[in-house]
Design an enzyme around this catalytic site. Structure first.
Site, PDB file in Angstrom:
ATOM      1  N   GLU C  60      35.531  38.937  41.865  1.00 52.56           N
ATOM      2  CA  GLU C  60      34.625  38.654  42.970  1.00 52.56           C
ATOM      3  C   GLU C  60      35.256  38.912  44.333  1.00 52.56           C
ATOM      4  O   GLU C  60      34.588  39.378  45.269  1.00 52.56           O
ATOM      5  CB  GLU C  60      34.126  37.212  42.883  1.00 52.56           C
ATOM      6  CG  GLU C  60      33.127  36.953  41.754  1.00 52.56           C
ATOM      7  CD  GLU C  60      33.745  36.872  40.368  1.00 52.56           C
ATOM      8  OE1 GLU C  60      34.994  36.835  40.279  1.00 52.56           O
ATOM      9  OE2 GLU C  60      33.012  36.881  39.375  1.00 52.56           O
ATOM     10  N   HIS C 129      27.620  26.442  37.055  1.00 56.06           N
ATOM     11  CA  HIS C 129      26.672  27.557  37.023  1.00 56.06           C
ATOM     12  C   HIS C 129      25.318  27.163  37.603  1.00 56.06           C
ATOM     13  O   HIS C 129      24.298  27.751  37.243  1.00 56.06           O
ATOM     14  CB  HIS C 129      26.464  28.053  35.589  1.00 56.06           C
ATOM     15  CG  HIS C 129      27.582  28.864  35.029  1.00 56.06           C
ATOM     16  ND1 HIS C 129      28.789  28.331  34.677  1.00 56.06           N
ATOM     17  CD2 HIS C 129      27.677  30.196  34.764  1.00 56.06           C
ATOM     18  CE1 HIS C 129      29.582  29.277  34.199  1.00 56.06           C
ATOM     19  NE2 HIS C 129      28.935  30.427  34.249  1.00 56.06           N
TER      20      HIS C 129
HETATM   21  C1  LIG Z   1      34.415  34.000  38.051  1.00 55.17           C
HETATM   22  C2  LIG Z   1      33.395  34.382  37.055  1.00 55.17           C
HETATM   23  N1  LIG Z   1      32.817  35.589  37.125  1.00 55.17           N
HETATM   24  C3  LIG Z   1      31.889  35.954  36.231  1.00 55.17           C
HETATM   25  C4  LIG Z   1      31.516  35.099  35.224  1.00 55.17           C
HETATM   26  C5  LIG Z   1      30.451  35.495  34.216  1.00 55.17           C
HETATM   27  N2  LIG Z   1      31.092  35.740  32.928  1.00 55.17           N
HETATM   28  C6  LIG Z   1      31.178  34.800  31.975  1.00 55.17           C
HETATM   29  S1  LIG Z   1      32.043  35.314  30.644  1.00 55.17           S
HETATM   30  C7  LIG Z   1      32.267  36.840  31.320  1.00 55.17           C
HETATM   31  C8  LIG Z   1      33.018  37.889  30.565  1.00 55.17           C
HETATM   32  C9  LIG Z   1      34.411  37.465  30.307  1.00 55.17           C
HETATM   33  O1  LIG Z   1      35.039  38.414  29.518  1.00 55.17           O
HETATM   34  P1  LIG Z   1      36.372  38.039  28.810  1.00 55.17           P
HETATM   35  O2  LIG Z   1      37.260  37.344  29.772  1.00 55.17           O
HETATM   36  O3  LIG Z   1      36.891  39.241  28.142  1.00 55.17           O
HETATM   37  O4  LIG Z   1      35.962  36.933  27.712  1.00 55.17           O
HETATM   38  P2  LIG Z   1      35.045  37.121  26.409  1.00 55.17           P
HETATM   39  O5  LIG Z   1      33.661  36.757  26.828  1.00 55.17           O
HETATM   40  O6  LIG Z   1      35.183  38.496  25.938  1.00 55.17           O
HETATM   41  O7  LIG Z   1      35.583  36.111  25.457  1.00 55.17           O
HETATM   42  C10 LIG Z   1      31.687  36.924  32.571  1.00 55.17           C
HETATM   43  C11 LIG Z   1      31.709  38.087  33.437  1.00 55.17           C
HETATM   44  C12 LIG Z   1      32.131  33.833  35.201  1.00 55.17           C
HETATM   45  N3  LIG Z   1      31.796  32.919  34.278  1.00 55.17           N
HETATM   46  N4  LIG Z   1      33.075  33.507  36.099  1.00 55.17           N
END
Ligand SMILES: Cc1ncc(C[n+]2csc(CCOP(=O)(O)OP(=O)(O)O)c2C)c(N)n1
Ligand SMILES: Cc1ncc(C[n+]2csc(CCOP(=O)(O)OP(=O)(O)O)c2C)c(N)n1
Ligand SMILES: [Mg+2]
Ligand SMILES: [Mg+2]
Lengths: 324, 329, 324, 329
Positions: C60, C129
């Protein structure tokens, strides 16, 4: 009783808290060996060692986030953010983690941390080194916010903040660091959330905090020469703030002015005013007038900044306006 | 298990005794069955909010969890059910929380994304990508200052590597020689996008940059994860912070209800071939533990879950007054 | 005239702005190929290509910071932050860079960027959220803040925000995404800072914005059954906000309630109330009553969240209280 | 000049013609004399706020500046005077700004930490450590989308490497193949603390992790910096983002007025031996340009600065009404 500077009172509060409780540690940029950019933490590294007084990298997000983890792990971290403008880099740790951990984990934990940070102008430090952003943090359930106006309060409130089991933002106005004041011996203790009458008066109430308290007192002096006796309330704690004290004063004076250095619009004063326009409505005999910085970034230039920071004249004019 | 240059090269060890592998299998099966049950409950509208299931990633939670001691602490992610279960969370209170009930771990205030149990060192799932690392770093500072002898672990996804806080954390952990272990669950996805479209770096390269020993392991092979985790946890405990990268598979959508139009059928079949439970079953068979002998445990797990679900359904709803009183200590 | 959903109106505003001006680009997590977590940007990648519709890493701080640099470089970036709770990670870019660049560089540049982000509860998405943090941004000189309550306004205000040479925060209440409403053809245009009377009335003024406008309207309906005619003002723009419109309504009704979903304390409503307790003081015949969320993180559980989000009953009770 | 693995190894080139080196020397001298003058003005209380001088680091600004075209853009740091001057800022308006006057570059609203001149692509000094990188990345996006053919440069200090935003920026620049150049002024210090106590990583390692070609150069040798900068700017222009690390020396305190108790006398003498101006003088002598022949330019520079200072002192103060009107466009 000893005459002590504001910065030195904070230093002593840190030292006393660390001596009293081995779980208190300090984190921050240049706070250990260099003693802090404003010399507030000078000597503490020598007294308490590098394990407890830590110079950190320039990485606000992790030092505040790590303070949350450390606080959940049995320490009482006091983290310094060099200028309040830089809390912008640590808002997730403060707002989404520190403030919410106790609530969202169902009361399982506390987060006994303190974030110390200087705000305010007067140094011509410009738009990114002068902001007063306390209203943001006061809007966040789970945080407490404190802002002392003198050395004795700085000591007492910082000790109380460190003892508090919740995350507390401790805001230090840079213009006050050199201020001298009495520090009682033994030094004072206090609890958060209690205002202080800085000057009694019957004609109008001026609510203020931090360095603006002195502006309000100056205004009250000027008004006294016009036979207007303004009562000055020093909030000391902004979240929670002492609604009862403000209301009691208003019930005597029936006129309210709120003054602070932060930008007026959507500032701390808005909450005080709004609350009094509700619970204190029947006591009001005149408009509630706020005095705060104009809606602009803090300008660098000397004359611009001098005009920018709310003046005693402006506070006095506000009192006159609500009395008119 | 492939290891980075900073760790002495170490051949895949002789393997775990059958008893241990069996226990790990049991732990994985528990996670799997819990996740499946949650999937059903969610589909039926019994779970509020959204939930991210860790099906396909159970070996990471189980293997790392097995290498931890009770005093060790762990910060988790939005996909944190497995971590909580592996750390030893009470199943009844876990389900109560997921259903938003008063006696849930978080009194129904947090839900899936905030499951925490401080009594067992589970520092919480986290709704903010990357935010668990600073918290685990802080926990490691507490361990270091208080000389607890414990290790703090941060789980995070591959997508989180793009977040600045992750870098600040790796730097601080390395600089201060914290008893800290970063466990990356690399499933190739960040939400609906492949992470290779989000990252120019590899974790191997980043760990090398921070002088953090990096260990790479097949995250779907619980035996391999456990062995690697034991090594890196011991190293971290000795003040040598570590990075463990687990290559794993996100079998379900990003969250339940995700139609996953962005994924191919090939990926699904590739993932099936890497199912951590099937891999463990095969390894157990090689050690003479037949599939049939695992059945009783499965039945037991199902019964335990059913009981937890029943209790959760019957659980009282939280009251607002108590919730409001929980904002400050 | 076409019935259009709120999310779809935003999509159309983006598409129309991009078609009209090649300098408009979109940035955000999963906004391109996946079409956005709330499907708001669906189809735009196909229409405008990967150069102008960019899926970003989960980072972000840089995507907002880069938007500032891109805006200073001749583009008009529209950046999406997936949940308003995550602006905590981009506050430096917003507050210290975007908001101040024009001022602190002496009017040399503009920063024509828009940050779109959803706020609000209703999804049981829990404490990290669901937050409504617009009061923070309204407190920052240099930023504008907009929050539409219906599809037509969403369209018109987003077009105006993109056309605006200043950084604009465009806040979308998640609970409104599915809302249907008329979108005139040709679609409406507007300017920022102008409120709308959502329902006329003579007995009390309810000021609101975003999803809470509908809560206020429901309250007004209930009150109408008691022969209390409440006027509902939809602010639409929070910074700047339409002080004249609120004052004009107050001058007719003499009673004021401010309602929003954000936490009441130190929220947007505080500023409206404080301002009216000053410039509107002579018009007030009763206390100014605010209705906002209680001072606690947004709870996850269904019943808790339902109690948490301010209700029409609470707004109606507030009106009755100021009329009492 | 040492180069990272991703750039084809390239011997130190034949060197610059005397004319060019002389111009670079002049640019450095201008920066030096401006900084010295600012130091005096500050000591005399004529400059409000605080100022961070770049004495000892002039070769970085001059060398990189010389490799840039007018259309290229640059985001700077708190220690940004040299960058602004090298990019070609108007000296009168620069001094007017430092003194907080109405006709300053920023109308007296920004001062030393915010000097900017958009007309020459100088995107601003920055009071927030690390914050210039995201802005330069965004500028590079604009160059890419608008096909300007320009490059965006971010200057930053070694201390900034601990900031998360720097990592997010390097990742995005690498991922999107932006016309972006990151220039690290590695002076060994972050304020009052040595950066080796702040960083577990090297920039070499980090650049490698992000797959960004890394070039290391003696930041006090303007010839070396210029040659390296030409190469990396050309690469960046072609869509191959780059990292240039310049080893340099912060001769003065962190800011003016810093008593520098934390520094040794050995460091001071080591720095003196590496003075970028002296190095350039020696190189010019080797090319047959004697020291005496440089005197007229020095006199010219001093006169130019004196005139600028005089104008700045005479400049009108800014008015509040105009300042307030500048918040929004
Ligand atoms: C700071 C922030 N940005 C965006 C999100 C939305 N979000 C939730 S999970 C996710 C993907 C995360 O990917 P990863 O770290 O690889 O974890 P996975 O879901 O693959 O276990 C996103 C973008 C969030 N929760 N927090
Ligand atoms: C976000 C932020 N944190 C802290 C500071 C205070 N500060 C100003 S300069 C500086 C040191 C920066 O070191 P480096 O990046 O190496 O630059 P140098 O001063 O050596 O040129 C610090 C900590 C700041 N301005 N911004
Ligand atoms: Mg992933
Ligand atoms: Mg440095």
């Amino acid at each position: 009783m000893a005459e002590t500077r504001f910065a030195r009172a904070i230093n002593q509060a840190l030292a006393d808290a660390m001596a009293a409780d081995a779980s208190v540690i300090l984190l921050g940029e240049d706070i250990a060996a260099p003693g802090g950019p404003f010399s507030v933490t000078r000597g503490l590294l020598d007294k308490f060692g590098a394990d407890r007084v830590r110079d950190t990298p320039i990485a606000e997000a992790v030092i505040v986030g790590a303070s949350v983890g450390a606080a959940m792990g049995g320490l009482k971290p006091v983290v310094e953010i060099m200028f309040m403008d830089f809390v912008t880099l640590a808002m997730d740790a403060l707002v989404n983690q520190a403030a919410k951990a106790r609530f969202m984990f169902g009361d399982q934990t506390t987060v006994p941390m303190v974030l110390r940070t200087p705000h305010g102008g007067g140094l011509n430090a410009g738009p990114q080194h002068s902001q007063c952003l306390e209203a943001w943090l006061a809007h966040v359930p789970g945080l407490k916010v404190v802002c002392p106006s003198n050395p004795a309060d700085a000591y007492a409130l910082l000790r109380a903040a460190i003892d508090d089991p919740n995350p507390v933002i401790f805001v230090e106005n840079k213009a006050l660091y050199a201020m001298k004041g009495e520090l009682p011996d033994p030094p004072p203790s206090d609890r958060l959330g209690v205002a202080r009458t800085a000057r009694p008066g019957r004609d109008a109430t001026i609510v203020s905090y931090g360095a603006a308290v002195h502006t309000a007192l100056k205004a009250a002096e000027a008004l006294a020469r016009e036979s207007v006796e303004a009562e000055v309330i020093d909030l000391r704690s902004l979240q929670p703030w002492d609604e009862a004290a403000v209301l009691a004063s208003l019930a005597r004076t029936h006129r309210l002015v709120v003054a602070h250095e932060a930008v007026e619009a959507f500032g701390v004063g808005a909450e005080i005013a709004a609350r009094m326009a509700d619970v204190g409505f029947d006591e009001l005999d005149g408009p509630i007038v706020r005095v705060g910085a104009p809606f602009m970034p803090v300008p660098f230039g000397k004359t611009l900044e001098a005009e920018y920071v709310p003046s005693a004249d402006a506070v006095a004019a506000a009192v006159r306006r609500t009395l008119a | 298990m492939k290891q980075g240059p900073a760790v002495p090269s170490r051949a895949r060890s002789n393997g775990l005794p059958a008893r241990e592998l069996r226990a790990l299998y049991g732990r994985m099966l528990l996670i799997r069955r819990v996740e499946e049950q949650l999937g059903r409950l969610f589909a039926d509208g019994e779970i509020p909010g959204f939930i991210h299931l860790s099906i396909g990633q159970e070996a990471v939670a189980a293997g790392v969890g097995a290498a931890l001691e009770p005093r060790d602490t762990a910060a988790s992610t939005h996909r944190g059910h497995g971590h909580a279960i592996a750390k030893g969370v009470d199943l009844d209170r876990f389900f109560l929380e997921l259903l938003g009930k008063q006696d849930g771990l978080c009194r129904g205030r947090g839900g899936s994304m905030h499951v925490a149990d401080l009594s067992i060192g589970m520092l919480g799932a986290n709704g903010i990508v990357g935010a668990g690392l600073p918290i685990a770093v802080g926990s490691a500072i507490a361990h270091q200052v208080r000389k607890t002898g414990a290790v703090a672990v941060a789980f995070f996804g591959d997508g989180a590597l793009a977040e600045g806080a992750v870098h600040e954390s790796l730097n601080l952990a390395a600089l201060w020689k914290l008893p800290f272990l970063a466990v990356c669950e690399n499933n190739g996805w960040g939400e609906f996008s492949p992470t290779d479209r989000q990252l120019a770096a590899t974790l191997e390269g980043l760990a090398a940059a921070y002088n953090l020993p990096w260990t790479d392991v097949d995250g779907n092979d619980v035996e391999a994860v456990t062995l690697a985790a034991r090594h890196v946890v011991a190293e971290a405990r000795a003040g040598r912070p570590q990075v463990l990268e687990c290559r794993t598979t996100r079998v379900r959508g990003h969250f339940e209800g995700d139609p996953q139009k962005y994924r191919s059928t090939e990926e699904a079949s590739a993932m099936a071939a890497r199912d951590p439970l099937a891999i463990a079953v095969k390894a157990l068979a090689a050690l003479g533990v037949g599939e049939a002998s695992l059945q009783p445990e499965a039945a037991e797990i199902d019964a335990r879950i059913a009981a937890a679900v029943a209790r959760a359904r019957a659980g009282a709803l939280p009251g607002m007054a108590q919730a409001r009183a929980g904002v400050y200590a």
